[in-house]
Write an enzyme that holds these catalytic residues in place. Structure first.
Site, PDB file in Angstrom:
ATOM      1  N   LEU A   1       9.514  -4.081  -0.943  1.00  0.00           N
ATOM      2  CA  LEU A   1      10.785  -3.426  -1.335  1.00  0.00           C
ATOM      3  C   LEU A   1      10.933  -3.311  -2.846  1.00  0.00           C
ATOM      4  CD1 LEU A   1      13.448  -4.780   1.189  1.00  0.00           C
ATOM      5  CD2 LEU A   1      12.412  -2.511   1.107  1.00  0.00           C
ATOM      6  N   ARG A   2      10.096  -4.017  -3.602  1.00  0.00           N
ATOM      7  CA  ARG A   2      10.015  -3.898  -5.075  1.00  0.00           C
ATOM      8  C   ARG A   2      11.276  -4.334  -5.820  1.00  0.00           C
ATOM      9  NH1 ARG A   2       4.694  -3.390  -4.392  1.00  0.00           N
ATOM     10  NH2 ARG A   2       3.952  -1.293  -3.977  1.00  0.00           N
TER      11      ARG A   2
ATOM     12  N   HIS B   1      -3.183 -12.614   2.619  1.00  0.00           N
ATOM     13  CA  HIS B   1      -3.891 -11.425   2.118  1.00  0.00           C
ATOM     14  C   HIS B   1      -5.324 -11.891   1.907  1.00  0.00           C
ATOM     15  CE1 HIS B   1      -4.301  -7.927  -0.831  1.00  0.00           C
ATOM     16  NE2 HIS B   1      -5.382  -8.649  -1.059  1.00  0.00           N
TER      17      HIS B   1
ATOM     18  N   ASN C   1      -5.330  -1.137  -0.588  1.00  0.00           N
ATOM     19  CA  ASN C   1      -6.043  -2.399  -0.487  1.00  0.00           C
ATOM     20  C   ASN C   1      -5.575  -3.168   0.752  1.00  0.00           C
ATOM     21  OD1 ASN C   1      -7.683  -4.530  -1.145  1.00  0.00           O
ATOM     22  ND2 ASN C   1      -6.243  -5.451  -2.581  1.00  0.00           N
TER      23      ASN C   1
ATOM     24  N   ASP D   1       2.666  -2.227   5.823  1.00  0.00           N
ATOM     25  CA  ASP D   1       2.304  -2.522   4.427  1.00  0.00           C
ATOM     26  C   ASP D   1       2.879  -1.415   3.524  1.00  0.00           C
ATOM     27  OD1 ASP D   1       1.378  -3.708   2.160  1.00  0.00           O
ATOM     28  OD2 ASP D   1      -0.744  -3.414   2.575  1.00  0.00           O
TER      29      ASP D   1
ATOM     30  N   HIS E   1       5.015   3.516  -4.643  1.00  0.00           N
ATOM     31  CA  HIS E   1       4.718   3.524  -6.082  1.00  0.00           C
ATOM     32  C   HIS E   1       5.358   4.742  -6.722  1.00  0.00           C
ATOM     33  CE1 HIS E   1       2.034   0.121  -6.267  1.00  0.00           C
ATOM     34  NE2 HIS E   1       1.389   0.559  -5.213  1.00  0.00           N
TER      35      HIS E   1
HETATM   36  O1  DOR Z   1      -2.462  -1.469  -1.181  1.00  0.00           O
HETATM   37  C1  DOR Z   1      -1.767  -2.470  -1.361  1.00  0.00           C
HETATM   38  N1  DOR Z   1      -0.614  -2.410  -2.047  1.00  0.00           N
HETATM   39  N2  DOR Z   1      -2.179  -3.638  -0.871  1.00  0.00           N
HETATM   40  C2  DOR Z   1      -1.578  -4.793  -1.161  1.00  0.00           C
HETATM   41  O2  DOR Z   1      -2.006  -5.803  -0.681  1.00  0.00           O
HETATM   42  C3  DOR Z   1      -0.408  -4.808  -2.057  1.00  0.00           C
HETATM   43  C4  DOR Z   1       0.284  -3.508  -2.082  1.00  0.00           C
HETATM   44  C5  DOR Z   1       1.275  -3.361  -3.206  1.00  0.00           C
HETATM   45  O3  DOR Z   1       2.040  -4.292  -3.473  1.00  0.00           O
HETATM   46  O4  DOR Z   1       1.327  -2.266  -3.800  1.00  0.00           O
HETATM   47 ZN    ZN Z   2       1.236  -5.719   1.339  1.00  0.00          ZN
END
Ligand code: DOR
Ligand code: ZN
Length: 437
Positions: A64-65, A180, A279, A306, A310
């Site tokens: 959620l940032r 992770h 990732n 997940d 961004h």
């Molecule tokens: O692709 C990913 N983004 N993998 C992660 O484990 C973290 C996540 C992120 O926080 O952007």
């Molecule tokens: Zn994640």
């Protein structure tokens, strides 16, 4: 207040229900479920003919940032995105700024999400202070504040002794560690899955074994400590084999898979679109097939997005410079419906189980169901709705998705939270009083 959902195909895995039924909601709770519930006097009737009515979907892996990276997402936009995507409950990861590593930050997230009041948000506390992998966070305080699990997601806990201590600790708290699994010594500088396509595209590879060896370590440590281990975003055949064996041996191990790892391969990186950078990386056909197979065999406990939103600047750049992650809340259901359910690779009942009962089992909470007296959290899907993925219409601030432009069939039609309709056909129903964003 009463609400009647009429004539939908009700699928409730926990109660073994699958039939054309009505669901009556009264005062935020399920009041009755059955055939031809009388409508006399009822004003609020939803015609759900041709739709699939299920307990509310849960996503246990969401970024959620907020606090700290609100320009990528915040608790309001994340809540809206979840509601529009068909989710009534989400768990949020602690890689914020400050990190959710003590009770104060956890309480901020909980209070803020209650103020927003759209979906339930259950915070996950970090395993280590500042996600540095060295010193344990205030785990008891985090549990006390309401955290439902612990994770350094985004980063592995590289030190095995630290992970062991963390597992010892969570065993006392009876909460799971969401791991992770990535050996940074193998994955470092890697951008995509290591194999044919990394060579063809000239991009540094990450071998599947970077995940496998850490899954093996963590499963070993879970066995040693007797603690509950949940493996995040599994993506390899090796992980599946280790987890399958651990489960057979009786270890407290669960795992999740993302919609993108179930449906995409690294081949699509060919146009160097940073929205494919994630990732763990998108793997090969063989890994994808094994994941789908494991989903059907019950080796995988749940589907989790997940959701990693961004800002555009982090994705509109060189592949090597771009941030990793996919904005997933608003595409999870249609991706699974279109790419797996509609083509016979997964039954609709199993899909619902993987979005409802499965996540509850991972968290160790009472499974959601449509029994009288239970909170009326309901997700309704229109299996025939065809729509193109258009990130510009996302409620999420994260427009980063490799599914953009795809035409998908089977979308969330309505999200009901505590008896209140919060989203309909991808749009939020009630405007919130919290102002902008
Ligand atoms: O692709 C990913 N983004 N993998 C992660 O484990 C973290 C996540 C992120 O926080 O952007
Ligand atoms: Zn994640």
């Amino acid at each position: 207040m009463k609400l009647l959902i009429r004539g939908g195909r009700v699928i409730d895995p926990e109660n073994n229900i699958d039939g054309i039924l009505d669901v009556l909601i009264e005062n935020n709770k399920i009041k009755a479920i059955g055939r031809d519930i009388p409508v006399n006097g009822l004003r609020d009737i939803i015609n759900a003919e041709g739709k699939i009515v299920s307990p509310g979907f849960i996503d246990i892996h969401v970024h959620l940032r907020d606090p700290g990276y609100e320009y990528k997402e915040d608790i309001i936009t994340g809540s809206k995105s979840a509601a529009a995507g068909g989710f009534t409950t989400i768990c949020c990861m602690p890689n914020t700024d400050p990190v959710i590593h003590d009770g104060v930050v956890a309480k901020y997230v909980l209070n803020r999400s209650r103020e927003v009041g759209l979906v339930d948000i259950l915070p996950i506390g970090s395993i280590t202070r500042n996600l540095e992998g060295e010193e344990l966070s205030e785990m008891a305080e985090l549990a006390e504040a309401g955290c439902v699990a612990f994770s350094d997601d985004g980063n592995p806990v590289m030190r095995s002794d630290v992970m062991r201590h963390a597992l010892d600790y969570v065993r006392m708290l009876n909460l799971p560690i969401f791991s992770h699994c990535e050996d940074l010594n193998l994955s470092r500088n890697g951008l995509v899955h290591e194999g044919y396509y990394s060579t063809l595209y000239g991009l540094q590879g990450i071998p599947a074994q970077a995940e496998d060896v850490m899954v093996a370590r963590d499963v070993g440590l879970a066995t040693l400590t007797g603690a509950r281990l949940h493996v995040c975003h599994i993506s390899t055949i090796g992980s599946l084999q280790i987890i399958k064996e651990a489960k057979t041996a009786g270890a407290h191990v669960t795992c999740e898979v993302t919609p993108h790892h179930l449906t995409l391969t690294g081949e699509i990186v060919g146009d160097y679109d940073p929205d494919t950078k994630v990732n763990p990386p998108l793997r090969t056909e063989a890994h994808v097939k094994a994941l789908v197979d494991a989903l059907n065999k019950g080796i995988i406990d749940c589907i989790a997005t997940d959701h990693a939103p961004h800002n555009i600047e982090c994705k509109d750049c060189e592949y090597s410079e771009a941030s990793t992650g996919i904005s997933g809340l608003e595409t999870a259901v249609p991706v699974i419906m279109d790419k797996l359910v509609n083509v016979g690779l997964l039954s609709i009942t199993d899909m619902i189980r993987l979005f409802t009962v499965g996540p509850c089992r991972v968290l160790g909470i009472d499974p959601v169901r449509l029994s009288p007296g239970y909170t009326a959290d309901i997700t309704i899907i229109d299996p025939n709705e065809v729509r193109r993925v258009n990130p510009a219409t996302f409620y999420s601030k994260g427009k980063n998705t490799p599914f953009k432009g795809m035409e998908l069939r089977g979308w969330p039609w309505m999200t009901i939270k505590g008896g209140r309709i919060i989203a309909r056909e991808g749009h939020l129903v009630q405007s919130m009083s919290l102002g902008s964003q």
